[in-house]
Write a protein that holds these residues in place. Structure first.
Motif, PDB file in Angstrom:
ATOM      1  N   ASP A  36       0.833  -1.201   0.000  1.00 50.04           N
ATOM      2  CA  ASP A  36       0.000   0.000   0.000  1.00 50.04           C
ATOM      3  C   ASP A  36       0.863   1.245   0.000  1.00 50.04           C
ATOM      4  N   ASP A  41      -0.879   5.051  -5.156  1.00 50.64           N
ATOM      5  CA  ASP A  41      -1.005   5.657  -6.464  1.00 50.64           C
ATOM      6  C   ASP A  41      -2.361   5.227  -6.997  1.00 50.64           C
ATOM      7  N   PRO A  42      -3.144   6.198  -7.485  1.00 47.79           N
ATOM      8  CA  PRO A  42      -4.514   5.847  -7.879  1.00 47.79           C
ATOM      9  C   PRO A  42      -4.581   4.823  -8.997  1.00 47.79           C
ATOM     10  N   SER A  43      -3.498   4.643  -9.740  1.00 46.86           N
ATOM     11  CA  SER A  43      -3.617   3.730 -10.873  1.00 46.86           C
ATOM     12  C   SER A  43      -3.464   2.266 -10.468  1.00 46.86           C
ATOM     13  N   PHE A  44      -3.167   2.022  -9.178  1.00 40.96           N
ATOM     14  CA  PHE A  44      -3.067   0.621  -8.758  1.00 40.96           C
ATOM     15  C   PHE A  44      -4.387   0.097  -8.251  1.00 40.96           C
ATOM     16  N   LYS A  45      -4.827  -0.973  -8.858  1.00 40.75           N
ATOM     17  CA  LYS A  45      -6.090  -1.584  -8.468  1.00 40.75           C
ATOM     18  C   LYS A  45      -5.817  -2.652  -7.418  1.00 40.75           C
ATOM     19  N   ALA A  46      -6.888  -3.050  -6.735  1.00 44.85           N
ATOM     20  CA  ALA A  46      -6.742  -4.056  -5.689  1.00 44.85           C
ATOM     21  C   ALA A  46      -6.112  -5.331  -6.246  1.00 44.85           C
ATOM     22  N   GLU A  47      -6.493  -5.702  -7.463  1.00 44.34           N
ATOM     23  CA  GLU A  47      -5.971  -6.967  -8.003  1.00 44.34           C
ATOM     24  C   GLU A  47      -4.467  -6.882  -8.279  1.00 44.34           C
ATOM     25  N   ASP A  48      -4.010  -5.670  -8.718  1.00 44.57           N
ATOM     26  CA  ASP A  48      -2.575  -5.507  -8.942  1.00 44.57           C
ATOM     27  C   ASP A  48      -1.809  -5.740  -7.644  1.00 44.57           C
ATOM     28  N   LYS A  49      -2.368  -5.137  -6.576  1.00 46.23           N
ATOM     29  CA  LYS A  49      -1.687  -5.244  -5.288  1.00 46.23           C
ATOM     30  C   LYS A  49      -1.692  -6.691  -4.799  1.00 46.23           C
ATOM     31  N   ARG A  51      -1.641  -9.313  -6.595  1.00 46.32           N
ATOM     32  CA  ARG A  51      -0.672 -10.076  -7.359  1.00 46.32           C
ATOM     33  C   ARG A  51       0.740  -9.851  -6.804  1.00 46.32           C
ATOM     34  N   LEU A  52       1.008  -8.573  -6.480  1.00 49.92           N
ATOM     35  CA  LEU A  52       2.323  -8.275  -5.919  1.00 49.92           C
ATOM     36  C   LEU A  52       2.523  -8.969  -4.583  1.00 49.92           C
ATOM     37  N   HIS A  55       3.171 -12.477  -5.133  1.00 49.28           N
ATOM     38  CA  HIS A  55       4.508 -12.653  -5.699  1.00 49.28           C
ATOM     39  C   HIS A  55       5.573 -12.621  -4.609  1.00 49.28           C
TER      40      HIS A  55
ATOM     41  N   PRO B 171       2.978   1.043 -12.790  1.00 43.84           N
ATOM     42  CA  PRO B 171       1.883   1.875 -12.282  1.00 43.84           C
ATOM     43  C   PRO B 171       1.195   2.683 -13.378  1.00 43.84           C
ATOM     44  N   ARG B 173      -0.245   1.431 -16.043  1.00 42.77           N
ATOM     45  CA  ARG B 173      -1.122   0.611 -16.868  1.00 42.77           C
ATOM     46  C   ARG B 173      -2.488   1.262 -17.085  1.00 42.77           C
ATOM     47  N   SER B 174      -3.006   1.921 -16.018  1.00 37.04           N
ATOM     48  CA  SER B 174      -4.357   2.473 -16.145  1.00 37.04           C
ATOM     49  C   SER B 174      -4.408   3.613 -17.168  1.00 37.04           C
ATOM     50  N   VAL B 490      -2.353   5.623   5.523  1.00 37.63           N
ATOM     51  CA  VAL B 490      -2.635   5.063   4.202  1.00 37.63           C
ATOM     52  C   VAL B 490      -3.563   3.851   4.335  1.00 37.63           C
ATOM     53  N   LEU B 494      -7.196   4.061   2.533  1.00 36.43           N
ATOM     54  CA  LEU B 494      -7.583   3.157   1.452  1.00 36.43           C
ATOM     55  C   LEU B 494      -8.570   2.106   1.953  1.00 36.43           C
ATOM     56  N   SER B 516     -10.259   9.506 -10.898  1.00 34.97           N
ATOM     57  CA  SER B 516      -9.679   8.595  -9.909  1.00 34.97           C
ATOM     58  C   SER B 516     -10.110   8.971  -8.496  1.00 34.97           C
ATOM     59  N   GLU B 524     -12.804   1.699  -4.464  1.00 39.70           N
ATOM     60  CA  GLU B 524     -12.471   0.296  -4.241  1.00 39.70           C
ATOM     61  C   GLU B 524     -11.741   0.179  -2.909  1.00 39.70           C
ATOM     62  N   ALA B 527      -7.730   0.019  -2.284  1.00 36.86           N
ATOM     63  CA  ALA B 527      -6.900   0.432  -3.401  1.00 36.86           C
ATOM     64  C   ALA B 527      -7.335   1.765  -4.003  1.00 36.86           C
ATOM     65  N   PHE B 529      -8.747   5.490  -5.086  1.00 37.70           N
ATOM     66  CA  PHE B 529      -8.536   6.803  -4.485  1.00 37.70           C
ATOM     67  C   PHE B 529      -9.833   7.577  -4.258  1.00 37.70           C
TER      68      PHE B 529
END
Lengths: 329, 612, 312
Positions: A36, A41-49, A51-52, A55, B171, B173-174, B490, B494, B516, B524, B527, B529
């Motif tokens: 987290d 960063d707003p571009s990270f979705k729950a699923e991305d996190k 996966r990380l 990993h 980061p 990708r969106s 944080v 979130l 966003s 969400e 995650a 914002f």
């Protein structure tokens, strides 16, 4: 002696195990999540996190994570090789081996702590012996009072005062940092020492206070002993008697406080590195904590524990070696 | 082309024919000017001449012509920050420190105009099809990587592929959400096909720093765990990588083959300090050539400039704001913003917004309005932020002038009005009291109590919190301050388990689209914002329409964002406190610097260090 | 007798030096505590320290009436008074929120002192209990406790504080808990070794031989003997923990404003080192910590001299 050593070494195993367990648990139960934090960063979705996390095996049950951390994951799914094999993991934030980061940082911290120990020991011995010689006189009282003050002043307050005086007001010493960064400026020994003065003094005053107190008490005791009286009666100069005979013998019990003081110095360096912008371990652990970079926090704590334990061990061994009165029990 | 600032030294030999009785004398006069163009100037100078054995002052007029003096070469620029980099790969980075560094090494096809923030060509041009769904980029000739390999459309495609490869975990990708695909036409041409018109694409996609495909053997899977990520060998920007000593500094060395002209300096150093105080000490000690200073230190710098120290300062409004965020949904039951009809846990196309369980206190509009009317905005800007900020009313940065709605009147502190709003909403004094010994208001058995969250150690935010508690307690709130470590903030934010938060956004994009933060799709848990769980049908529609205007004409997009700012102002999911002022400070020895809000180092190749 | 009996000669000496100020000569034999009291009274430095500490303590307890009398409040903000230098209205000036520094300083005394005091109480309770348990039960209990002690001792204490500091929203009571649960090993070890050595004394052995329960033996014979040592340790601990509180605040893991502590007041003002006109914000808090800890340490030394002349 060998059996004693082996037994002492074996005794450190449960302690080290304890250190890893306690640190691991404290870290795991602390709120905040490295992923987290890193990917705030707003571009990270729950699923991305997710996966990380998977990993990095952060989604595994606690006992599994701990086992992997200690002995590594032999199935190869998780990145750990285990600290018993020398792998302290990889920094989540910097994506670098933690051990490598540690090695980079230990140097500056050692510079500070060793500097503080040298200054502290030297000043402490001199002041302690002088104090003992002038027992009850003004000199003694002044030294004793100063040593209590040095004990009582918070290191960062002293640091701020010194920065105000030497850095801001008189401008004769750098405000912080280890070496100047411009390549045009020659990084000679004097420049390095200039940067070292304030931080080592701040880190060392507590040590001076402690050493001088011990030294005073030990010297007083030794001064009353027959061999010192003999030496005096033989007509040896006072200086020789005090510093050669008395102080040397008084040093023996002082060896006992060397081990525990590693802890104090490591802790103290966190504060001093912060005030003086010193790129050492103290700053690394603070930063890692605020970023929840757990492998780094774990490594710093565990390696410090190893240092402390070794320090104690060496102290004990030295004690056995230098003082025949200490029996191996 | 950037405007180059040059030094001109004008010298002139001057013949003075004095009184007839005397011999003509020759006196040399030197005049120095800093100009941007060649000039022929008449200068009036006072000189001393010898008249009959005595020195006499006379005024003469001479015409001088300029000769060019080139910028000094060599030296190093030291810039500072209190955050270290985490990566030097523009595909992986998301933090400010990293981006400052890799942007100097990896440039994109487009860049931002330093003054307006508009997307302008860098080393490529482009054409957009009439329906707005296809963009064709053409890379200029002669653009090379530092190893001599040309920068091609393949590099662009590789960079885009890398961003969209799951294993790379980029980061960015969106940014590609509305991009259908891309196609390499030839070495210098690439077409980008959009699924729908998206006006944020130029700023987000075309400016993306490129990475060299040949270094990664054109396989995105080689990117994670690659040594290039922290020590790149091949770059296309004004600088190449030199050295990184973690937590100490990053050194970049000039790239002599930079397409826009080799930098004047030998290297650029990014010095990392432990905190703002240490950084400021470094500035005063002369260790740093250029930095930005925190609001609390501005007065010190101003005083030093006034006393003649060789410092310069420039201010502008940052692309960010400090605000109070209100959790509109129940913190005990955090939910995603959409109705998860198919039960897959993630948003699926077409899932409608979910009517969430409202926050027991903040779910009431009158409470948020009362709070908005109770905040001492002027005090916060003038005292807490030391005057280093300006009022703002809306979610669009004032620096995006065309989209900023100037017609909205900012909220102002009016405690009577705030109390009135609460009374009208049915809140009445209850039996309990708060820290200020004022009766806490209640409505239907619900006490007017909130937790005010912010990150410990950020003194500005803590001070705002303390001030807010002071006033809110006076009008019958029961405020508990919760100043905790950022990591925990944080998690609560979130996780949507907080009540009210004081926080800020910074380093924003030059586009007014902020879905966003305000679209239900980004509500969400864990995650997204949109952590205030805001949903407003009009806002949602405006956000979608605003970025899908064909041709992306600013004047056609603006009305949607004007309308959003009004809606958000009325709904009060956020309370905008102020837009901060950036304060760039640099030493005189650094010349040609031209700091600007959108592209601070756009002309860094012209920066030079003068000898002291 | 449950306390060590000083030799008559030394009592005589002590009393002579007291100049027979008090007619104690008739009341022989003197108890251990009475002698200690006499010793302390003779120790001028300790008496001065005690006086200063008492003064600070009383002032801190009277924060509310004093603040009211001066018409200031440690929590009231007043932006118009921002950075007001010391004046008749604000004795020590006002900070960036216009909060009165004098009111905050004396309020902070209460917080800092109580953190030190209650943590010490907590530590002593755990420390003594575990130390006695370890010594009396021995075997696996002792081993476990010793293992915990060794483990906690191996980690630099500040690291533990830092990790735990990141874990909680730090308020004074939570800080007391953290200090309490992590700082007991020293006391425990001390008590344990004392008990071990006391157990070998004749009177304890006699008591056990006479059939006294071990609980009775602990309470009646051992606890009172351990107390002098423990008091000495406790004063030292109070001082150290007050310093730890300040250091934690400085690093950003301590008690947060608006609750004032000397540590966070000093931390907050640290940024003004470049502004000499604001040094009034830096100095008082730092001086107060130093003086208070100094007094506590001096008293600790004085107590040691008075209670246990052998320890020196």
């Amino acid at each position: 002696m060998t059996t004693y050593l082996i037994r002492r070494l074996l005794q450190t195993i449960p302690t080290l195990l304890g250190v890893t367990i306690i640190t691991f648990l404290m870290i795991q139960f602390s709120p905040g999540d490295p992923i987290d934090m890193f990917y705030f960063d707003p571009s990270f979705k729950a699923e991305d996190k997710e996966r990380l996390r998977s990993h990095l095996c952060l989604d595994r049950p606690l006992w599994q994570q701990y086992t992997f951390y200690m002995v590594g994951d032999w199935s190869g799914e998780c990145p750990n090789d285990g600290i018993i094999f020398g792998d302290f993991g990889t920094s989540i934030r910097k994506n670098r081996p933690v051990l490598e980061m540690y090695v980079e940082k230990i140097g500056p911290t050692l510079q500070l702590t060793l500097g503080a120990m040298v200054i502290g020991t030297f000043m402490g011995i001199v002041l302690g012996v002088v104090s003992a010689i002038f027992r009850g006189k003004l000199t003694d009282n002044v030294i004793r009072f100063m040593s209590v003050i040095f004990d009582s002043v918070p290191s960062f307050f002293l640091g701020i005062l010194l920065i105000i005086l030497f850095g801001v007001r008189w401008g004769i010493l750098p405000l912080g940092g280890m070496v100047p960064i411009r390549s045009a400026e020659t990084v000679n020994l004097w420049v390095r020492i200039q940067h070292l003065i304030l931080p080592t003094v701040v880190l060392g005053v507590g040590w001076i206070a402690l050493m001088s107190r011990y030294m005073r008490a030990e010297t007083l005791e030794v001064l009353g002993q027959d061999y010192v009286r003999t030496a005096k009666s033989k007509g040896l100069s006072n200086f020789k008697v005090y510093f050669k005979h008395a102080a040397r013998n008084a040093l023996i019990p002082i060896v006992t406080i060397l081990g525990p003081s590693i802890t104090a110095l490591l802790g103290g360096s966190v504060v001093v590195e912060r005030i003086f912008n010193w790129p050492g371990m103290g700053r690394m652990i603070l930063e890692a904590l605020s970023q929840r970079d757990f492998p780094v926090v774990m490594a710093v704590t565990v390696i410090s524990a190893v240092l402390v334990i070794s320090g104690n061990l060496i102290t004990d061994v030295l004690l056995v070696l230098v003082d025949p009165r200490v029996r191996l029990s | 082309m950037s405007i180059k600032r040059m030094f001109w030294i004008m010298t002139s030999l001057m013949s003075l024919a004095l009184l007839a009785a005397c011999q003509p004398q020759v006196v040399e006069v030197e005049v120095t000017r800093v100009t941007t163009e060649t000039i022929v100037e008449e200068v009036i100078k006072e000189v001393e001449v010898e008249v009959e054995g005595e020195m006499v002052e006379v005024e003469v007029t001479v015409v001088v012509e300029a000769t060019e003096v080139p910028d000094p070469q060599g030296g190093e620029i030291v810039e500072s920050s209190f955050a270290d980099i985490s990566t030097l790969n523009p595909v992986l980075g998301s933090d400010n420190a990293s981006s400052t560094n890799y942007s100097l090494m990896f440039e994109g096809m487009a860049t931002l105009d330093p003054f307006s923030g508009a997307v302008v060509p860098n080393f490529a041009t482009w054409e957009t099809s009439d329906d707005g769904l296809q963009v064709t980029y053409t890379i200029n000739d002669g653009i090379n990587w530092s190893d001599g390999t040309p920068v091609t459309a393949n590099d662009v495609a590789f960079t885009f592929d890398a961003i969209n490869t799951e294993e790379v975990a980029s980061p960015r990708r969106s940014n590609f959400a509305n991009v259908a695909d891309w196609e390499v036409i030839d070495d210098s041409t690439l077409t980008l096909n959009l699924a729908e018109v998206d006006c944020t694409i130029p700023a987000n996609v075309a400016t993306q720093g490129l990475i060299p495909a040949h270094v990664y053997e054109s396989d995105p899977l080689n990117i994670p765990e690659n040594a290039e990520n922290t020590a790149p060998t091949v770059t296309n920007g004004p600088f190449a990588f030199g050295e990184w000593v973690p937590d100490d500094f990053v050194r970049l060395d000039a790239n002599p083959d930079y397409w826009n002209g080799a930098p004047n300096v030998d290297s650029w150093i990014y010095k990392v300090y432990a905190d703002q105080s240490a950084e400021f000490a470094g500035l005063l000690a002369g260790e740093i050539d250029q930095t930005s200073v925190a609001p609390g230190f501005v007065s010190v710098v101003e005083a030093r400039i006034a006393s003649g120290e060789d410092l310069n300062m420039k201010k502008w409004f940052t692309n960010g704001y400090t605000f109070v965020g209100y959790n509109l949904a129940n913190p005990d039951n955090p939910q995603n913003g959409w109705d998860d009809l198919d039960g897959d846990g993630a948003y699926t196309e077409g899932e409608p917004p979910l009517a969430q369980d409202p926050h027991p206190v903040l779910g009431n509009l009158e409470v948020r309005q009362a709070m908005a009317n109770s905040i001492d905005y002027t005090g916060i800007i003038n005292k807490v932020a030391f005057g280093q900020g300006g009022p703002t009313v809306a979610n669009v940065w004032p620096s995006i002038g065309w989209a900023y709605n100037n017609d909205i009147e900012p909220y102002a502190q009016d405690l009577e009005l705030a109390a009135q709003i609460l009374a009208d909403g049915g809140w009445a004094a209850g039996s309990s009291t708060n820290d200020a010994d004022v009766a806490v208001l209640e409505k239907d058995g619900q006490r007017l109590e909130i937790n005010l969250l912010t990150n410990a150690g950020n003194e500005t935010r803590e001070n705002i919190g303390i001030l807010m508690k002071d006033t809110l307690d006076e009008i019958g709130f029961d405020v508990t301050l919760e100043f905790i470590e950022f990591g925990t903030v944080v998690e609560k934010l979130l996780g949507q388990t907080y009540d009210v938060v004081i926080i800020g956004f910074g380093g924003g994009a030059p586009d007014p689209d902020d879905s966003s933060q305000f679209s239900y799709l980004n509500d969400e848990v864990g995650a997204g914002f949109n952590f205030v769980s805001y949903y407003n049908e009009t806002v949602e529609a405006n956000l979608a329409a605003g970025k899908a205007v064909p041709g992306c004409v600013e004047s056609e997009r603006a009305p949607f964002y004007y309308s959003n700012q009004e809606e958000i102002y009325n709904d009060v999911p956020y309370n905008f406190l102020y837009v901060g002022l950036a304060n760039a400070v640099w030493r005189d020895r650094l010349i040609n610097i031209d700091p600007n809000p959108w592209a601070f180092r756009y002309n860094i190749q012209d920066w030079a260090i003068t000898a002291e | 007798m449950t306390t060590p009996n000083p030799s008559p000669a030394s009592i005589q000496e002590l009393l002579r030096e007291e100049n027979q100020k008090e007619a104690l000569l008739d009341e022989a034999p003197l108890s251990f505590w009475q002698i200690a009291l006499i010793r302390i009274r003779r120790d001028k430095l300790t008496m001065v320290a005690l006086f200063v500490l008492l003064l600070i303590l009383i002032t801190s307890l009277l924060t509310t009436p004093i603040s009211n009398a001066l018409d200031v409040d440690p929590f009231d903000t007043d932006l118009l008074a921002q950075f007001e230098p010391p004046s008749a209205e604000h004795w020590l000036g006002a900070d960036d929120l216009g909060q009165d520094q004098f009111a905050r300083l004396i309020y902070a005394a209460r917080i800092s002192l109580s953190i030190g005091f209650f943590s010490a109480v907590f530590i002593l309770t755990i420390g003594i209990a575990l130390g006695m348990i370890a010594a009396f039960f021995g075997g696996i209990v002792d081993d476990t406790i010793m293992w915990l002690i060794n483990t906690l001792n191996a980690i630099p204490q500040l690291y533990i504080f830092l990790i735990l500091g990141a874990l909680f929203d730090i308020t004074p009571p939570i800080l007391v808990l953290i200090f309490g649960f992590t700082s007991w090993p020293f006391t425990t070890r001390l008590v344990r070794s004392q008990v071990y050595s006391l157990r070998e004394r004749e009177y304890v052995m006699a008591s056990t031989a006479l059939g006294a329960s071990s609980m009775y033996t602990i309470m009646k014979h051992i606890l009172p003997n351990v107390i002098p040592t423990v008091i000495i340790v406790a004063t030292r601990t109070i001082g150290n923990l007050m310093l730890a509180e300040a250091i934690l605040s400085f690093i950003g893991f301590g008690v947060r404003p608006p609750t004032p502590t000397w540590g966070n007041m000093l931390t907050k003002s640290q940024q003004y080192v470049f502004e000499p006109d604001k040094y009034y914000l830096i100095l008082p808090a730092g001086i107060m910590i130093t003086i208070t800890v100094l007094c506590v340490f001096i008293i600790g030394d004085g107590l040691r001299d008075a209670l246990d002349p052998k320890l020196k």
